[in-house]
Design an enzyme around this catalytic site. Structure first.
Site, PDB file in Angstrom:
ATOM      1  N   PRO A  95      13.310 -22.759  86.948  1.00 23.38           N
ATOM      2  CA  PRO A  95      14.162 -21.587  86.700  1.00 23.38           C
ATOM      3  C   PRO A  95      15.639 -21.939  86.803  1.00 23.38           C
ATOM      4  CG  PRO A  95      13.247 -21.507  88.911  1.00 23.38           C
ATOM      5  CD  PRO A  95      12.600 -22.680  88.238  1.00 23.38           C
ATOM      6  N   HIS A  96      16.445 -21.274  85.993  1.00 24.42           N
ATOM      7  CA  HIS A  96      17.891 -21.480  86.028  1.00 24.42           C
ATOM      8  C   HIS A  96      18.548 -20.330  85.285  1.00 24.42           C
ATOM      9  CE1 HIS A  96      16.553 -23.195  82.204  1.00 24.42           C
ATOM     10  NE2 HIS A  96      17.764 -22.958  81.732  1.00 24.42           N
TER      11      HIS A  96
END
Length: 678
Positions: free
Chosen positions: A593-594
Site C-alpha cells: 500500500p502507498h
C-alpha cells in the site's frame, strides 16, 4: 473529423502559404499525430481523384499550387476512388469478406462493390494472401463460393486495421442506425475514459469507436467473442463488466462478457495523452523497468537530463502499459512520424533501439520499429525542453544568371523587405562551388536550381507579391539552436584562451546570449540504497491485524512515527487500497500500500509489517496477505533503487518464508541484509 479535414484542406490546399504540423495541431486543438493522420487521409483522397498530394517534410506542410475545387467533390467521388485506388479497393474487399459471416460468393461482392468481375477476381488472390498473413483462411467450396475460418480475435483485429485505413468507410457503409450506435458508443467511451482518469489520443479514440463498430457488426452476424476464464480483472475489464447492460442497450442485442473483455483490452492497448496515477496490473515492474530503461538510454546517448526529467519518466510510464498490451496481442500502433524520427533523431533512435531490450527482457514482449520510435519521441522531447531555441538573422544567398544589375536589384529589394544576411550573389556554377564549403539557411534563385539539405525558393528578379509571401513564409520557420560548446569552438579557432579564463568566459557568454546551459552536467536524482532507509523502527513482526485496513494502518503508522509522512498519508493509503485493492497485492502473500507523494509524503520510506495471521485483501489469486510493505516517496524516481532491492528479495520464496517466520524486527532486518547490498 470531416469538418477538420475540410478546414485543413482549405488552409493547406487552397492557399499559397506553408503550415507547420505544430501550427495546425494548435489551431484544431489536436495532437501532431492526428494532423499527420488527417494529411494522410487527404492525400489518399487527392491521389484517388488524380490531384497532386500535399508535401509533408520535416514537420511542414505545403501544396504546390492552390487547388480550386470543392472539398465535397473529393468526399463524394467514392466510386472512382474505389476503382482507381488499388490499396483501398482491396481494403473494401477485405472488410466486405470479413463482415459477411462464414461464407461469401463473388456475386455477393459484386453487388456490394462497383467493380468488374475480372478486377475483383484479380484482387481476391492478393486479398486471400493478406488474410492468410493474419492467420485467416479463405477456402473455395464447390457451388457455395468461399468459406472463411480463423480466430475471432484475428478477424476483428484485421477489420479494425482495414476500416481505420479507409477514410470513407463510414460515409459509404454506415447507415443511420449504425451512426446512432456509433454516437452512443462515443458518449460511452468518453464516460469510461473520464472514470478511468485517462485521456485518449484522437487516433486511439477513433480506433476504439471502430472496435465498437466491429464488435457490434460481428455480434449481429452471430460471431461472439470467446475467451478463457479471468483470475484477475484489469481496471478496463472491471469498467466494462460493470456496464455490461449499458453496452447491450447500445447494441440492442445480447453481448457476452467475453465481448466486454475484448473491448476492454482494446482500450488498454490504446495510447493516452495523459493518465492519472491509477494502479494497474504489473504497476510495480513497469515503474522499476522504466527507470532501468531511462538509465540504459542515458548510457548509450549521453544526455544527463534524461535522468532528471520527471516528464520523461511519467510519459514513458503512461505509454508503456498500452505498448505492452499491444505487444502481447500482436498489435502495434503505426507512428506517422517514423520517417521524421529516423531522419532527425537517427542516433537517439539507435540508442533507444539498443536499450529497449531492457524492457523486452523484463516484460517478455517484442517492440517493433514503430513502437521504438514512439519511445524515441519521449527522449527527443527532453532534448527539446533542455536546449535553448532562439531566432537569429537568417543567412541567404542569391543565385542569378541575368547579370550584376539584375542581382543587385533583387538584393536591394530583399534587404529592404526582409531582415536577412545576404552572404553573396552567385551564378549557378559558382553557387555550386561555394555551397560545397558553406551552408546558408536559404537559397533564393531566379533560375531553376536545387541543392541538397538547403531550401531553394525560385522567384522572379523583381519579386512579385506571391514571391514575397513565399519568402516571408519560409523565413518565419527558420530558427537555429545556439549551443555554448559550438560558440566556444568558434572562438577557439582564432584565439587561445588560458584554462582558468574558460569557465568565466563561458558563463558570461551564457548570460549575454540567454543560453541557460550549466558548465557542469546536471546530476541525476539521488536514489538511496535499501540500507540507507530501512531500520528496525520501520519493521513490525507478527502484528495482529483483524482486517485489511488495520494491516495498512500499521504500515503507515511506522512511516508517520519515523517522520517520513504526515498523518494524512495513512488515510490516503487506505483510500488507495479501497480503489486499487486488487493491484496492491503485488505477488502471493505480499501487499504494497502507498499513496501519491503530494498526499502527505515527507521523505523516502519503506516499512515492513509481517502479520501473525494472514489477511484477505480481495485479490482472487494472491490472497491472503502475510507481508505488508508500506511505501512513501517524494517523487516518482528517488525511491526506486531501494524498492528494486526489496522487490528482488521478496521474489525469493525462501526469503519470504524466513521473513514471515521471523519473531522480531532485528531478525527481519538481518535476513534482508544477507541478501541485499546493505
Amino acid at each position: 473529423m470531416e469538418n477538420r479535414l475540410l478546414e485543413i484542406f482549405r488552409l493547406v490546399c487552397q492557399s499559397n502559404r506553408e503550415f507547420t504540423v505544430r501550427e495546425l495541431a494548435q489551431q484544431f486543438s489536436v495532437s501532431s499525430r492526428t494532423v499527420y493522420s488527417d494529411i494522410k487521409k487527404l492525400n489518399e483522397l487527392l491521389e484517388a481523384s488524380g490531384y497532386p498530394e500535399i508535401n509533408a517534410d520535416k514537420g511542414k506542410m505545403f501544396y504546390t499550387e492552390p487547388l480550386m475545387i470543392e472539398f465535397e467533390s473529393l468526399i463524394h467521388s467514392t466510386p472512382a476512388f474505389v476503382l482507381s485506388n488499388l490499396r483501398f479497393r482491396r481494403l473494401r474487399i477485405t472488410t466486405s469478406i470479413l463482415l459477411s459471416g462464414d461464407q461469401f460468393t463473388v456475386d455477393d461482392l459484386l453487388k456490394e462493390l462497383d467493380i468488374s468481375r475480372n478486377t475483383l477476381i484479380g484482387d481476391l488472390k492478393e486479398v486471400r494472401e493478406m488474410l492468410s498473413f493474419h492467420s485467416i483462411a479463405v477456402e473455395a467450396t464447390p457451388f457455395k463460393g468461399y468459406r472463411i475460418s480463423g480466430k475471432e480475435q484475428n478477424i476483428r483485429n484485421l477489420l479494425i486495421l482495414s476500416i481505420s485505413e479507409d477514410p470513407l468507410f463510414f460515409e459509404d457503409r454506415a447507415g443511420k442506425e449504425d451512426m446512432q450506435i456509433l454516437s452512443s458508443c462515443e458518449a460511452f467511451l468518453d464516460d469510461v475514459a473520464r472514470r478511468l482518469n485517462v485521456e485518449l489520443s484522437d487516433v486511439s479514440f477513433n480506433r476504439m469507436l471502430i472496435a465498437f463498430y466491429v464488435t457490434y457488426t460481428r455480434i449481429s452476424i452471430g460471431k461472439a467473442f470467446t475467451g478463457g476464464p479471468k483470475d484477475v480483472l484489469t481496471r478496463e475489464e472491471k469498467a466494462f463488466v460493470e456496464r455490461h447492460e449499458e453496452i447491450e442497450a447500445i447494441f440492442g442485442r445480447e453481448v457476452s462478457i467475453d465481448d466486454c473483455f475484448y473491448l476492454a483490452n482494446k482500450l488498454a492497448e490504446a495510447s493516452v495523452v495523459k493518465s492519472e496515477e491509477l494502479l494497474s496490473e504489473k504497476w510495480l515492474p513497469f515503474n522499476l523497468v522504466t527507470n532501468q530503461f531511462i538509465d540504459a538510454v542515458a548510457q548509450e546517448y549521453s544526455f544527463e537530463a534524461f535522468r532528471t526529467d520527471s516528464k520523461l519518466y511519467e510519459g514513458l510510464l503512461n505509454h508503456l502499459r498500452p505498448a505492452y498490451k499491444r505487444a502481447l496481442a500482436g498489435e502495434w500502433a503505426e507512428n506517422p512520424l517514423l520517417s521524421y524520427v529516423l531522419e532527425n533523431f537517427c542516433q537517439l533512435n539507435k540508442a533507444v533501439e539498443k536499450s529497449v531490450k531492457v524492457l523486452e527482457e523484463e516484460l517478455k514482449v517484442h517492440f517493433n520499429e514503430h513502437e521504438i520510435s514512439y519511445f524515441t519521441l519521449f527522449f527527443a522531447s527532453v532534448i527539446e525542453r533542455n536546449e535553448k531555441q532562439i531566432r537569429r538573422t537568417p543567412n541567404v544567398i542569391i543565385v542569378c544568371n541575368a547579370g550584376i544589375s539584375t542581382s543587385e536589384i533583387l538584393k536591394s529589394r530583399l534587404q529592404a523587405i526582409f531582415h536577412v544576411n545576404i552572404l553573396g550573389t552567385f551564378s549557378v556554377r559558382n553557387a555550386a562551388l561555394w555551397l560545397k564549403e558553406h551552408t546558408p539557411d536559404l537559397i533564393i534563385s531566379t533560375v531553376p536550381f536545387k541543392w541538397k539539405d538547403t531550401k531553394v525558393l525560385k522567384v522572379s528578379p523583381y519579386l512579385s507579391d506571391y514571391d514575397i509571401k513565399e519568402i516571408q513564409s519560409q523565413l518565419s520557420f527558420l530558427t537555429a539552436r545556439i549551443h555554448m560548446a559550438e560558440v566556444m569552438n568558434i572562438i577557439g579557432k582564432y584565439v587561445e584562451i588560458e584554462d582558468h579564463k574558460l569557465a568565466p568566459l563561458k558563463n558570461e557568454l551564457s548570460i549575454y546570449l540567454g543560453i541557460t546551459e550549466n558548465s557542469e552536467p546536471k546530476k541525476g536524482i539521488y536514489q538511496p540504497m535499501l540500507k540507507e532507509i530501512l531500520t528496525t523502527d520501520l519493521i513490525k513482526a507478527k502484528f495482529e491485524a483483524a482486517n485489511r485496513d488495520e494491516a495498512v494502518k500499521e504500515s503507515g503508522r511506522l512511516l508517520v512515527d519515523k517522520g517520513l509522512a504526515d498523518e494524512s498519508y495513512i488515510q490516503a493509503m487506505l483510500k488507495n487500497v479501497e480503489v486499487n485493492g486488487t493491484y496492491i497485492v503485488i505477488s502471493p502473500g505480499i501487499a504494497m500500500p502507498h499513496a501519491r507523494p503530494e498526499e502527505g509524503a515527507l521523505d523516502i520510506g519503506l516499512s515492513i509489517v509481517t502479520l501473525k495471521e494472514p489477511v484477505v485483501f480481495g485479490h482472487p489469486k494472491n490472497d491472503p496477505v502475510k507481508i505488508v510493505v508500506g511505501l512513501c516517496a517524494i517523487d516518482h524516481q528517488s525511491h526506486l533503487k531501494a524498492l528494486t532491492e526489496l522487490a528482488d528479495i521478496l521474489m525469493d520464496e525462501k526469503k519470504v518464508n524466513e521473513i514471515t517466520n521471523a519473531n522480531s524486527a532485528e531478525e527481519i532486518l538481518q535476513i534482508i541484509k544477507e541478501d541485499s547490498q546493505c
